[in-house]
Design an enzyme around this catalytic site. Structure first.
Site, PDB file in Angstrom:
ATOM      1  N   ALA A  92     -26.069   2.727 -22.986  1.00 34.15           N
ATOM      2  CA  ALA A  92     -25.247   2.027 -23.973  1.00 34.15           C
ATOM      3  C   ALA A  92     -24.577   3.055 -24.873  1.00 34.15           C
ATOM      4  CB  ALA A  92     -26.116   1.103 -24.824  1.00 34.15           C
ATOM      5  N   LYS A  93     -23.597   2.628 -25.600  1.00 38.13           N
ATOM      6  CA  LYS A  93     -22.994   3.480 -26.638  1.00 38.13           C
ATOM      7  C   LYS A  93     -22.290   2.553 -27.607  1.00 38.13           C
ATOM      8  CE  LYS A  93     -22.520   8.023 -27.026  1.00 38.13           C
ATOM      9  NZ  LYS A  93     -23.616   8.912 -26.762  1.00 38.13           N
ATOM     10  N   GLY A  94     -22.189   2.985 -28.852  1.00 39.46           N
ATOM     11  CA  GLY A  94     -21.499   2.142 -29.822  1.00 39.46           C
ATOM     12  C   GLY A  94     -21.005   2.969 -30.981  1.00 39.46           C
TER      13      GLY A  94
END
Ligand code: NAD
Length: 428
Positions: free
Chosen positions: A118-120
């Site tokens: 994931a990344k944000g």
């Protein structure tokens, strides 16, 4: 426009830096070409499972209210909860989060960690915010993401523009709303609230361990190895200092202002890292060269550990090092990579070399859910064991299939993720 599944192996127009999502899809397609993997699974992996986009309003110190946009891209969770950083930077976008989230899936898989990718982040310049504003932004962002993060769902960590304090605010906001202290919701926290010893230096330490292993592989004693390191921040300074301690000769280190060069070797401990004194490398140098010159020095090992997209089609021909160990995320563009491969320069990819960060994040998560802190010695010993085991898996593919180190690492990662999809199947 070409559909993602028909991307060519290298971008047609490489004058612009390639978006992370395109590079990530291209690398996936390339690795899939080496494997007998169901094309339907590859197609699924080209896309995120979900991208959460939220509006984050905060009250500025002058009483006005400003809106920011935040994202959390979930790429794949077939092997465990989503895992990846949160960045605060003006360029944060949906696509960037998707591309970087894909890399996290491979990074966790190559290390055999029970996590997905994931990344944000938030599209904001954190330098324009006071500490109080950053705290309000982080707490509100935590609330907006509350239903999609959690210690068994998605575990954020620090990234560009965020730090252990940001993670402490995030954990506090999440815990307050859940009604109990839940340390395992984020990693990269200060140790006093469940952060792990050794987390900060872990990415640099893994770069140093992998450099040592690759030198061993090519029968190069570290004592006879010269190294140039671009960037003297968390990754660059820790990698340079450990390699210096282990006997290598560090001939160049740099920051945004330029590079310090000494062919006789730099005493790395005497030069302050970015954290100790920001952008002070050249103040300590007798001989200053540019960052471009550093990348083309005739050294045994080059470690780009500052930025993405620094080895490109414009300078890959001039890279004189025999081995490149990627400390930064994505320092080599697809075209740059192809040129280095043609020239026989060995490139050890970021998803393996700097994976010490997420590996010690995994240790932190284990410590949090077990309510038990590990000593620094244990963290470093277990990190070394994990790095050696990942290295052996990648080396086996490198030797068996006669591919590049990057392909070998992607093959290890994609085989694990593909097999997990295969056995779990597609629901319903
Ligand atoms: P940092 O902010 O601690 O340090 C960055 C360093 O790069 C500083 O010395 C800075 O002066 C230098 N720099 C900035 N712009 C430059 C330029 N144009 N030319 C040369 N040097 C420049 O950052 P970091 O945490 O060490 O991260 C560096 C890279 O490693 C990034 O790509 C990051 O995504 C990646 N990375 C970081 C971690 C981590 O946990 N810190 C983990 C994995 C990968």
């Amino acid at each position: 426009m070409a559909s993602p599944s028909r991307l060519p192996e290298t971008p047609a127009d490489s004058s612009e830096p390639e978006p992370a999502v395109e590079t990530a899809r291209r690398q996936l397609q390339h690795a899939a070409g080496h494997l007998e993997i169901d094309p339907n699974i590859v197609e699924r992996l080209k896309h995120p499972t979900k991208v959460h986009e939220v509006r984050v309003p905060i009250e500025r110190d002058d009483g006005t209210v400003e809106m920011f946009t935040g994202y959390r891209a979930h790429h794949d969770s077939v092997r465990g909860p989503y895992k990846g950083g949160l960045r605060y930077h003006p360029d944060v976008s949906r696509d960037e989060c998707v591309g970087l989230g894909m890399w996290m899936t491979w990074k966790c898989a190559v290390m055999d960690l029970p996590f997905g990718g994931a990344k944000g982040g938030i599209a904001v310049d954190p330098k324009q915010l006071s500490s109080d504003e950053k705290e309000r932004l982080t707490r509100r962002f935590a609330e907006e993401l509350r239903n999609v993060i959690g210690p068994t769902i998605d575990i954020p960590a620090p990234d560009m523009g965020t730090d252990p304090q940001t993670m402490a605010w995030l954990m506090d906001a999440y815990s307050m709303q859940e009604g109990e202290t839940i340390a395992g919701v984020v990693t990269g926290k200060p140790p006093v609230i469940g952060g792990s010893e050794g987390r900060e230096e872990a990415p640099g330490r893994s770069v140093a361990i992998i450099t040592q292993l690759v030198c061993e592989h090519y029968d190069r004693p570290l004592e006879e190895t010269s190294v140039a390191v671009q960037g003297y921040g968390s990754v660059g300074s820790n990698a340079a200092r450990l390699l210096d301690e282990w006997g290598a000769t560090i001939v160049a280190i740099s920051d945004v202002n330029g590079a310090m060069y000494d062919p006789d070797g730099i005493d790395t401990k005497s030069v302050p890292s970015h954290d100790e004194e920001p952008e002070a490398v050249t103040d300590h140098a007798d001989d200053v060269i540019t960052n471009e010159e550093l990348l083309t020095l005739d050294v045994d090992v080059l470690i780009p550990a500052a930025l993405g997209n620094v080895i490109t089609e414009d300078n890959a021909d001039s890279v004189a090092a025999d081995i490149v160990v990627e400390g930064a995320n994505g320092p080599t563009t697809s075209t740059g990579d192809a040129i280095l491969a043609d020239r026989g320069v060995q490139v050890i990819p970021d998803i393996l070399a700097n994976a010490g960060g997420v590996t010690v994040s995994y240790f932190e998560w284990l410590q949090d859910i077990n309510r038990r802190a590990w000593s620094l010695q244990r963290v470093n010993d277990e990190l070394e064991a994990e790095m050696r085991s990942a290295w052996q898996a990648v080396r086996a593919e490198f030797e068996d299939r006669e591919v590049t180190w990057r392909d070998a690492a992607y093959i290890v990662a994609l085989s694990r993720v593909g097999e997990a999809h295969e056995v779990r199947g597609l629901w319903p």
